[in-house]
Design an enzyme around this catalytic site. Structure first.
Site, PDB file in Angstrom:
ATOM      1  N   HIS A 127       0.821  -1.222   0.000  1.00 18.33           N
ATOM      2  CA  HIS A 127       0.000   0.000   0.000  1.00 18.33           C
ATOM      3  C   HIS A 127       0.855   1.273   0.000  1.00 18.33           C
ATOM      4  O   HIS A 127       0.322   2.359  -0.208  1.00 18.33           O
ATOM      5  CB  HIS A 127      -0.928   0.037   1.216  1.00 18.33           C
ATOM      6  CG  HIS A 127      -1.988  -1.021   1.213  1.00 18.33           C
ATOM      7  ND1 HIS A 127      -2.853  -1.202   0.150  1.00 18.33           N
ATOM      8  CD2 HIS A 127      -2.324  -1.977   2.127  1.00 18.33           C
ATOM      9  CE1 HIS A 127      -3.684  -2.214   0.422  1.00 18.33           C
ATOM     10  NE2 HIS A 127      -3.368  -2.704   1.606  1.00 18.33           N
ATOM     11  N   ASP A 164      -2.791 -10.606  -2.562  1.00 15.95           N
ATOM     12  CA  ASP A 164      -3.348 -10.100  -1.305  1.00 15.95           C
ATOM     13  C   ASP A 164      -4.803  -9.686  -1.562  1.00 15.95           C
ATOM     14  O   ASP A 164      -5.151  -9.266  -2.663  1.00 15.95           O
ATOM     15  CB  ASP A 164      -2.523  -8.889  -0.848  1.00 15.95           C
ATOM     16  CG  ASP A 164      -2.883  -8.414   0.550  1.00 15.95           C
ATOM     17  OD1 ASP A 164      -2.149  -8.748   1.490  1.00 15.95           O
ATOM     18  OD2 ASP A 164      -3.905  -7.693   0.698  1.00 15.95           O
ATOM     19  N   HIS A 166      -6.342  -7.178  -0.650  1.00 20.68           N
ATOM     20  CA  HIS A 166      -6.455  -5.740  -0.877  1.00 20.68           C
ATOM     21  C   HIS A 166      -5.662  -5.344  -2.116  1.00 20.68           C
ATOM     22  O   HIS A 166      -4.617  -5.934  -2.399  1.00 20.68           O
ATOM     23  CB  HIS A 166      -5.937  -4.969   0.344  1.00 20.68           C
ATOM     24  CG  HIS A 166      -6.633  -5.340   1.618  1.00 20.68           C
ATOM     25  ND1 HIS A 166      -6.059  -6.201   2.543  1.00 20.68           N
ATOM     26  CD2 HIS A 166      -7.856  -5.015   2.087  1.00 20.68           C
ATOM     27  CE1 HIS A 166      -6.919  -6.356   3.558  1.00 20.68           C
ATOM     28  NE2 HIS A 166      -8.011  -5.668   3.293  1.00 20.68           N
ATOM     29  N   ASP A 247      -4.628 -12.822   3.043  1.00 22.91           N
ATOM     30  CA  ASP A 247      -5.861 -12.384   3.694  1.00 22.91           C
ATOM     31  C   ASP A 247      -7.113 -12.604   2.842  1.00 22.91           C
ATOM     32  O   ASP A 247      -8.203 -12.197   3.246  1.00 22.91           O
ATOM     33  CB  ASP A 247      -5.756 -10.919   4.159  1.00 22.91           C
ATOM     34  CG  ASP A 247      -5.045 -10.026   3.166  1.00 22.91           C
ATOM     35  OD1 ASP A 247      -4.776 -10.481   2.037  1.00 22.91           O
ATOM     36  OD2 ASP A 247      -4.750  -8.865   3.520  1.00 22.91           O
TER      37      ASP A 247
HETATM   38 ZN   LIG Z   1      -4.210  -7.197   2.573  1.00 25.99          ZN
END
Ligand SMILES: [Zn+2]
Length: 309
Positions: A127, A164, A166, A247
């Site tokens: 991120h 991931d 996200h 995740d």
């Molecule tokens: Zn994540």
């Protein structure tokens, strides 16, 4: 002799402590390292992640931002850098070991010492944007690895793939105007951080596939088989880097995809085949998210086992 896989990690990565109750906690890394001590992994050589040089990080991030983060590390207590992301006294050393592990992993793989490398570090990185820490991430470890491969190891084209749950907004922001880099991500949509729409395509070097909450193995495997894997194959990277977040597992508390350990083994096997075709097998994988300790440990073990095959 070329090792099948080198594992880079460092105890300093346990000293980054975002606070009681924070999901991105030191026990995550302990769980992953414990899982990799099983007999399946006897062939792994373990190395200490070195401290990154500031210049290695500054290939990706603004030098002022790097200094600001490191200068903000408190001597006690915590400093918030965004609503989800905090610095504790150990965070600077942890972030430097994480980024340094990424560069050392590239050196080992591009130098022929190992075929693959796994970087078991924290804080995670995908991120983190050029001048912004967010979403538990300080420095973008996979982007630093990709730039290091190009600047120091002669790689021309580097692909980062990100499973991931996200979207890897930071990696996309760093890569999206550079056709020598490629970024592909599958992620829950909608979900944090809100980027990763299919029409975000960079200069034709970005592929985003959003998966609706509740999606499981079938939708995940279709997304990779139909959209992401063919695009990585077409890009034909000299080095493949993986943002390995776990995740999207069904047991993860932060999102609502329904993957199993087998899905991580499956996608890893497919990626190894592409690396074997184009990149002399060279793969560097870095730990990103994964917040249920049992699911994280089992998924990381499935991933690393498939990297060693
Ligand atoms: Zn994540």
């Amino acid at each position: 002799m070329t090792e099948p896989l080198i594992l880079f990690t460092h105890p300093a990565c346990l000293d980054h402590d975002p606070g009681t109750g924070h999901p991105e906690r030191p026990h995550r890394l302990r769980a992953v390292l414990r899982a990799l001590e099983g007999s399946d992994f006897a062939g792994i050589r373990k190395r200490e992640a070195p401290l990154a040089e500031i210049d290695q990080i500054a290939r990706v991030h603004d030098a002022d931002f790097v200094r600001l983060i490191l200068d903000s590390v408190p001597t006690e207590g915590r400093v918030q850098v965004d609503p989800d992301t905090a610095l504790s006294p150990g965070s600077g050393q942890a972030a430097l070991r994480a980024a340094g592990g990424a560069c050392a992993a590239v050196d080992a793989v591009m130098g022929g010492e190992a075929k693959r490398a796994f970087i078991a570090v924290r804080p995670p990185g995908h991120h983190a944007e050029t001048a912004r820490a967010m979403g538990f991430c300080l420095f973008n470890n996979v982007a630093i690895a990709a730039r290091h491969a190009q600047a120091a190891r002669g790689a021309k084209k580097v692909a980062v793939v990100d499973f991931d749950v996200h979207h890897g907004n930071g990696t996309q922001e760093i890569f999206e105007r550079d056709p020598s880099l490629f970024f592909a991500s599958s992620h829950q949509w909608p979900c944090y951080p809100g980027t990763g729409a299919p029409d975000e395509r960079g200069v034709g070097n970005v592929v985003n596939v959003g998966l609706a909450p509740g999606s499981g193995s079938v939708a995940f495997r279709q997304a990779w088989e139909r959209q992401i894997l063919p695009a990585v194959d077409d890009f034909a990277p000299d080095l493949l880097v993986i943002s390995a977040g776990f995740d999207a597992h069904a047991d993860d508390p932060l999102a609502q995809l329904e993957l199993t350990e087998d899905d991580y083994a499956w996608v890893t096997e497919k990626l190894m085949a592409i690396a074997d075709r184009h990149a002399k097998g060279r793969v560097v994988s870095a730990l990103e998210g994964g917040y249920d300790l049992r699911a994280l440990a089992a998924s990381a073990a499935a991933h690393v086992r498939a990297m060693m095959a």
